[in-house]
Design an enzyme around this catalytic site. Structure first.
Site, mmCIF file in Angstrom:
data_model
loop_
_atom_site.group_PDB
_atom_site.id
_atom_site.type_symbol
_atom_site.label_atom_id
_atom_site.label_comp_id
_atom_site.label_asym_id
_atom_site.label_seq_id
_atom_site.Cartn_x
_atom_site.Cartn_y
_atom_site.Cartn_z
ATOM 1 N N ASN A 164 0.812 -1.217 0.000
ATOM 2 C CA ASN A 164 0.000 0.000 0.000
ATOM 3 C C ASN A 164 0.845 1.266 0.000
ATOM 4 O OD1 ASN A 164 -2.468 1.680 0.532
ATOM 5 N ND2 ASN A 164 -1.395 2.053 2.469
ATOM 6 N N ASP B 85 -0.850 -6.751 3.262
ATOM 7 C CA ASP B 85 -0.992 -5.810 4.362
ATOM 8 C C ASP B 85 -1.858 -4.621 3.944
ATOM 9 O OD1 ASP B 85 0.033 -4.702 6.993
ATOM 10 O OD2 ASP B 85 0.749 -3.131 5.638
ATOM 11 N N HIS C 261 -6.838 -0.361 2.404
ATOM 12 C CA HIS C 261 -6.356 0.917 1.883
ATOM 13 C C HIS C 261 -5.986 0.855 0.411
ATOM 14 C CE1 HIS C 261 -6.515 2.207 6.026
ATOM 15 N NE2 HIS C 261 -5.975 1.037 6.332
ATOM 16 N N GLU D 73 -5.448 -8.370 4.535
ATOM 17 C CA GLU D 73 -5.732 -7.766 5.834
ATOM 18 C C GLU D 73 -6.744 -6.652 5.654
ATOM 19 O OE1 GLU D 73 -4.222 -5.072 9.482
ATOM 20 O OE2 GLU D 73 -3.681 -4.667 7.417
HETATM 21 C C1 ARE Z 1 4.396 4.013 12.645
HETATM 22 C C2 ARE Z 1 4.131 4.880 13.870
HETATM 23 C C3 ARE Z 1 3.215 6.039 13.500
HETATM 24 C C4 ARE Z 1 3.841 6.831 12.354
HETATM 25 C C5 ARE Z 1 4.096 5.900 11.178
HETATM 26 C C6 ARE Z 1 4.811 6.603 10.024
HETATM 27 O O1 ARE Z 1 3.519 4.089 14.899
HETATM 28 O O2 ARE Z 1 3.052 6.873 14.640
HETATM 29 O O3 ARE Z 1 2.948 7.847 11.941
HETATM 30 O O4 ARE Z 1 4.930 4.812 11.608
HETATM 31 O O5 ARE Z 1 6.134 6.874 10.362
HETATM 32 C C7 ARE Z 1 2.385 -0.796 11.799
HETATM 33 C C8 ARE Z 1 2.087 -0.103 13.132
HETATM 34 C C9 ARE Z 1 1.991 1.400 12.965
HETATM 35 C C10 ARE Z 1 3.248 1.930 12.286
HETATM 36 C C11 ARE Z 1 3.295 1.265 10.906
HETATM 37 C C12 ARE Z 1 4.459 1.724 10.033
HETATM 38 O O6 ARE Z 1 0.865 -0.599 13.657
HETATM 39 O O7 ARE Z 1 1.894 1.996 14.275
HETATM 40 O O8 ARE Z 1 3.204 3.344 12.181
HETATM 41 O O9 ARE Z 1 3.451 -0.171 11.100
HETATM 42 O O10 ARE Z 1 5.667 1.498 10.664
HETATM 43 C C13 ARE Z 1 -5.426 0.339 10.515
HETATM 44 C C14 ARE Z 1 -5.217 -0.293 9.134
HETATM 45 C C15 ARE Z 1 -4.544 -1.657 9.192
HETATM 46 C C16 ARE Z 1 -3.268 -1.600 10.033
HETATM 47 C C17 ARE Z 1 -3.673 -1.084 11.412
HETATM 48 C C18 ARE Z 1 -2.482 -1.011 12.373
HETATM 49 O O11 ARE Z 1 -6.475 -0.404 8.471
HETATM 50 O O12 ARE Z 1 -4.226 -2.050 7.873
HETATM 51 O O13 ARE Z 1 -4.248 0.230 11.290
HETATM 52 N N1 ARE Z 1 -2.572 -2.894 10.090
HETATM 53 C C19 ARE Z 1 -1.433 -3.199 9.177
HETATM 54 C C20 ARE Z 1 -0.307 -3.955 9.868
HETATM 55 C C21 ARE Z 1 0.389 -3.052 10.854
HETATM 56 C C22 ARE Z 1 1.071 -1.912 10.103
HETATM 57 C C23 ARE Z 1 0.331 -1.458 8.915
HETATM 58 C C24 ARE Z 1 -0.860 -2.023 8.504
HETATM 59 C C25 ARE Z 1 0.975 -0.457 8.064
HETATM 60 O O14 ARE Z 1 -0.798 -5.121 10.447
HETATM 61 O O15 ARE Z 1 1.331 -3.733 11.650
HETATM 62 O O16 ARE Z 1 1.225 -0.780 10.980
HETATM 63 O O17 ARE Z 1 1.811 -1.190 7.160
HETATM 64 C C26 ARE Z 1 -10.057 0.843 13.052
HETATM 65 C C27 ARE Z 1 -10.073 0.658 11.542
HETATM 66 C C28 ARE Z 1 -8.858 -0.141 11.076
HETATM 67 C C29 ARE Z 1 -7.585 0.504 11.599
HETATM 68 C C30 ARE Z 1 -7.671 0.570 13.127
HETATM 69 C C31 ARE Z 1 -6.430 1.205 13.737
HETATM 70 O O18 ARE Z 1 -10.303 -0.405 13.676
HETATM 71 O O19 ARE Z 1 -11.243 -0.057 11.156
HETATM 72 O O20 ARE Z 1 -8.843 -0.167 9.672
HETATM 73 O O21 ARE Z 1 -6.479 -0.324 11.213
HETATM 74 O O22 ARE Z 1 -8.793 1.348 13.495
HETATM 75 O O23 ARE Z 1 -6.288 2.509 13.251
HETATM 76 CA CA CA Z 2 -3.709 3.517 -0.378
#
Ligand code: ARE
Ligand code: CA
Length: 500
Positions: A104, A201, A205, A238
Site C-alpha cells: 500500500n 498488508d 487501503h 488484511e
Molecule cells: C508508525 C508509527 C506512527 C507513524 C508511522 C509513520 O507508529 O506513529 O505515523 O509509523 O512513520 C504498523 C504499526 C503502525 C506503524 C506502521 C508503520 O501498527 O503503528 O506506524 O506499522 O511502521 C489500521 C489499518 C490496518 C493496520 C492497522 C495497524 O487499516 O491495515 O491500522 N494494520 C497493518 C499492519 C500493521 C502496520 C500497517 C498495517 C501499516 O498489520 O502492523 O502498521 O503497514 C479501526 C479501523 C482499522 C484501523 C484501526 C487502527 O479499527 O477499522 O482499519 O487499522 O482502526 O487505526
Molecule cells: Ca492507499
C-alpha cells in the site's frame, strides 16, 4: 485464490513474527513438519527503514518492517540468499512460506540520510525511492486525496481510506501500470523462489479492483519447486471489518481470503465472560462473519496483541495463558476458516492510562540490534525472550487434532446452558471446555469408537500410555468427562490417533 497450497493433512499456519530466515528454516525441519503445520507467515521480507529513535527511546521497533524502502530482500530477518534457502528447506519438508507484503505504501517521513536495512537511500520529502525505483508520480497526490493533512482522517469515507496516507505512510497508486508492474515483478520473484502465498498488508487501503488486476497477473507456482501444475498463489488480505465502516471484507473475497477480525474479538468476549460459551454452537456465518471458505482466522495478531489494530482489550494473548489456550483449542477444534496460530516474543509492558508505552518494542536482539535466535528448552518450549505459543503442548496437540478431524463436520453439541461446552467431529475427535467457575462432571456423547483415549491437553500418548489424563469411551459412545474449574487447563480433547 483461497487455497493455501497446503498438504491436505496440514491445516494450520503459524505466524513466526520477526523470526530470522535461518531460524525459520530450522524450525520447519525440527518442529513444524513433525507437528503437522501447513505453513509459516513470515514478517515482511522487503528492505525497510532503520527506525532509530523516531521518538526518544524508541529503537528498532517491530513496526519499522511496515515501512519499505525498496523491494530488495534484505531485512533484520536475513538476506535474499537466506530467504531462498528458507523457502527451499521448508518446502522440502512440506511446510509452505506465506509472505507479509507491504504494497500500500512506502515509508513515513524521515530525515534525509536515514539508513535502510539493505543500504538503499531514499528521500521522503521528494518521495524518491531510487532502489525500486519509485518517484513522486507513483504516489497518490493532492488530486486524489483531499484531506488537509494528506492522511486518512475519516474511516467513514472510502475514498480517503484508499487514496490518503495511512498514519503518514507515502501512499502508492496501485492504479498506475508502472506501480502495478513493480509489485507484480516483486511477487513473481517470490513465487519463483517457491513462496506459496501472500498476506496483503493494509488491503483496506487499496482498491479491490487494483488488487484483482495484480493478482490476475501473478505466475503459476513453479512445478520445479514441487507445486502441482497450474497452482496459484494463496492470497489473504488484511481488511479490518468489525462493522460500521463503508469498506467491508466482502468486497475483497473475489481476490482471496480475508482476515476475519470479528472472530478473535467475539471469542475474546466470550472467554472473558462478556458472553456465554453456549452461544458458540453456531459460531461463524451465523454470527455475521464471512463464509468459512473466505476467512482467515486467529485469536490474536501482531497488532492487536499489543493494542494496535482492532479488537481492543477483549483480545486474548499469551499474557492470559489459561483463557488463551482455551480459545485457541476452540478455534482449532471448530470447523470454520483457515486458522493461524500466533507465535510471539515477550516484552515488558508499561501501561499508562490504559495504553502500553512499550507497544513498539522489537524482537529480542543483541547489542548490535541483530535479532537473537530462539533457544529451545528440553520440554520443547522456547527461551531467549521468545514466547513460541506454537510450542505449547496444549496448542501443538490441537494442531494435530485439527489435522486429524479435517473434512468432518461438528456433531453432538452439548452445553450446560452457561460456559461448559463439548462437541464432536465426525467420529474423529472430541473436545470439552469448562469456563464456568464450577466443575464439569458429565457423561457425554462422544461420537468416537469405544476404547481408551489420551487427553492431548494434559499430556500425550507415549509408548501406548497416557502421560496425562485418559478417557474411556463406552460401547454406547459415551464417556464420563471430568474437568474442574481449578485445573491448569480448561480443556479436554482427544481423537482417534490418541487412542491407546
Ligand atoms: C508508525 C508509527 C506512527 C507513524 C508511522 C509513520 O507508529 O506513529 O505515523 O509509523 O512513520 C504498523 C504499526 C503502525 C506503524 C506502521 C508503520 O501498527 O503503528 O506506524 O506499522 O511502521 C489500521 C489499518 C490496518 C493496520 C492497522 C495497524 O487499516 O491495515 O491500522 N494494520 C497493518 C499492519 C500493521 C502496520 C500497517 C498495517 C501499516 O498489520 O502492523 O502498521 O503497514 C479501526 C479501523 C482499522 C484501523 C484501526 C487502527 O479499527 O477499522 O482499519 O487499522 O482502526 O487505526
Ligand atoms: Ca492507499
Amino acid at each position: 485464490q483461497h487455497d493455501p497450497n497446503n498438504l491436505s493433512d496440514r491445516q494450520i499456519m503459524v505466524h513466526l513474527f520477526e523470526w530470522k530466515w535461518n531460524d525459520i528454516a530450522d524450525e520447519c525441519e525440527r518442529f513444524l513438519s513433525k507437528m503437522g503445520f501447513a505453513g509459516v507467515q513470515v514478517s515482511p521480507p522487503t528492505e525497510n527503514v532503520v527506525a532509530w529513535e523516531p521518538t526518544p527511546g524508541v529503537k528498532r521497533p517491530w513496526w519499522e518492517r511496515y515501512q519499505p524502502v525498496s523491494y530488495k530482500l534484505n531485512t533484520r530477518s536475513g538476506t535474499e540468499q537466506q530467504f531462498q534457502d528458507m523457502v527451499n528447506r521448508c518446502n522440502a519438508v512440506g511446510v509452505r512460506i506465506y509472505c507479509d507484503m507491504v504494497l500500500n505504501h512506502m515509508t513515513g517521513d524521515w530525515p534525509s540520510g536515514t539508513p535502510a536495512t539493505g543500504g538503499s537511500s531514499f528521500n521522503t520529502g521528494s518521495k524518491d525511492y531510487p532502489a525500486v525505483p519509485y518517484s513522486t508520480y507513483d504516489f497518490n497526490g493532492r488530486d486524489k486525496c483531499s484531506t488537509s493533512s494528506g492522511n486518512i482522517e475519516n474511516y467513514g469515507d472510502a475514498n480517503q481510506v484508499r487514496n490518503c496516507q495511512l498514519v503518514g505512510l507515502k501512499d502508492l497508486n496501485q492504479g498506475s501500470d508502472y506501480v502495478r508492474g513493480k509489485i507484480i515483478e516483486l511477487l513473481n520473484r517470490l513465487i519463483s523462489y517457491g513462496v506459496a502465498g501472500f498476506r496483503f498488508d493494509a488491503s483496506k487501503h487499496m482498491w479491490p479492483g487494483d488488487l484483482k488486476a495484480i493478482a490476475d497477473r501473478l505466475n503459476n507456482l513453479p512445478t520445479d519447486k514441487g507445486f502441482p501444475a497450474g497452482a496459484r498463489a494463496f492470497i489473504y488480505q488484511e481488511v479490518i471489518d468489525l462493522g460500521g465502516e463503508p469498506i467491508t471484507g466482502a468486497e475483497y473475497v473475489g481476490i482471496g481470503r480475508v482476515t476475519e477480525f470479528k472472530y478473535g474479538k467475539f471469542l475474546g468476549e466470550a472467554f472473558r465472560g462478556r458472553n456465554q460459551l453456549k452461544y458458540l454452537k453456531n459460531f461463524g456465518e451465523g454470527w455475521g462473519m464471512l463464509a468459512s471458505g473466505n476467512a482467515l482466522v486467529f485469536i490474536d495478531n501482531h497488532d492487536n496483541q499489543r493494542g494496535h489494530g482492532a479488537g481492543g482489550d477483549m483480545i486474548l494473548t499469551f499474557r492470559v495463558p489459561k483463557l488463551y489456550k482455551m480459545a485457541v483449542a476452540y478455534m482449532l477444534a471448530w470447523p470454520y476458516g483457515f486458522t493461524r496460530v500466533m507465535s510471539s516474543y515477550y516484552w515488558e509492558q508499561n501501561i499508562v492510562n490504559g495504553q502500553d508505552k512499550n507497544d513498539w518494542v522489537g524482537p529480542p536482539s543483541d547489542s548490535n540490534w541483530n535479532i537473537i535466535t530462539p533457544t529451545i528448552n528440553a520440554d520443547e518450549t522456547c527461551g531467549s525472550g521468545w514466547v513460541c505459543e506454537h510450542r505449547w503442548r496444549q496448542i501443538y496437540n490441537m494442531v494435530k487434532f485439527r489435522n486429524v478431524v479435517h473434512g468432518t463436520t461438528m456433531n453432538d453439541w452439548w452445553d450446560n446452558g452457561n460456559n461448559q461446552i463439548a462437541f464432536c467431529r465426525g467420529g474423529k475427535g472430541f473436545i470439552a471446555i469448562n469456563n464456568d467457575n464450577y466443575p464439569l462432571q458429565q457423561s457425554l456423547q462422544t461420537c468416537l469408537p469405544s476404547g481408551t483415549y489420551c487427553d492431548v491437553i494434559s499430556g500425550d500418548l507415549v509408548n501406548n500410555q497416557c502421560t496425562g489424563k485418559s478417557i474411556t469411551v463406552g460401547s454406547d459412545g459415551k464417556a464420563f468427562i471430568s474437568l474442574s474449574n481449578a485445573e491448569d487447563d480448561g480443556v479436554i480433547a482427544f481423537h482417534i490417533q490418541s487412542a491407546i
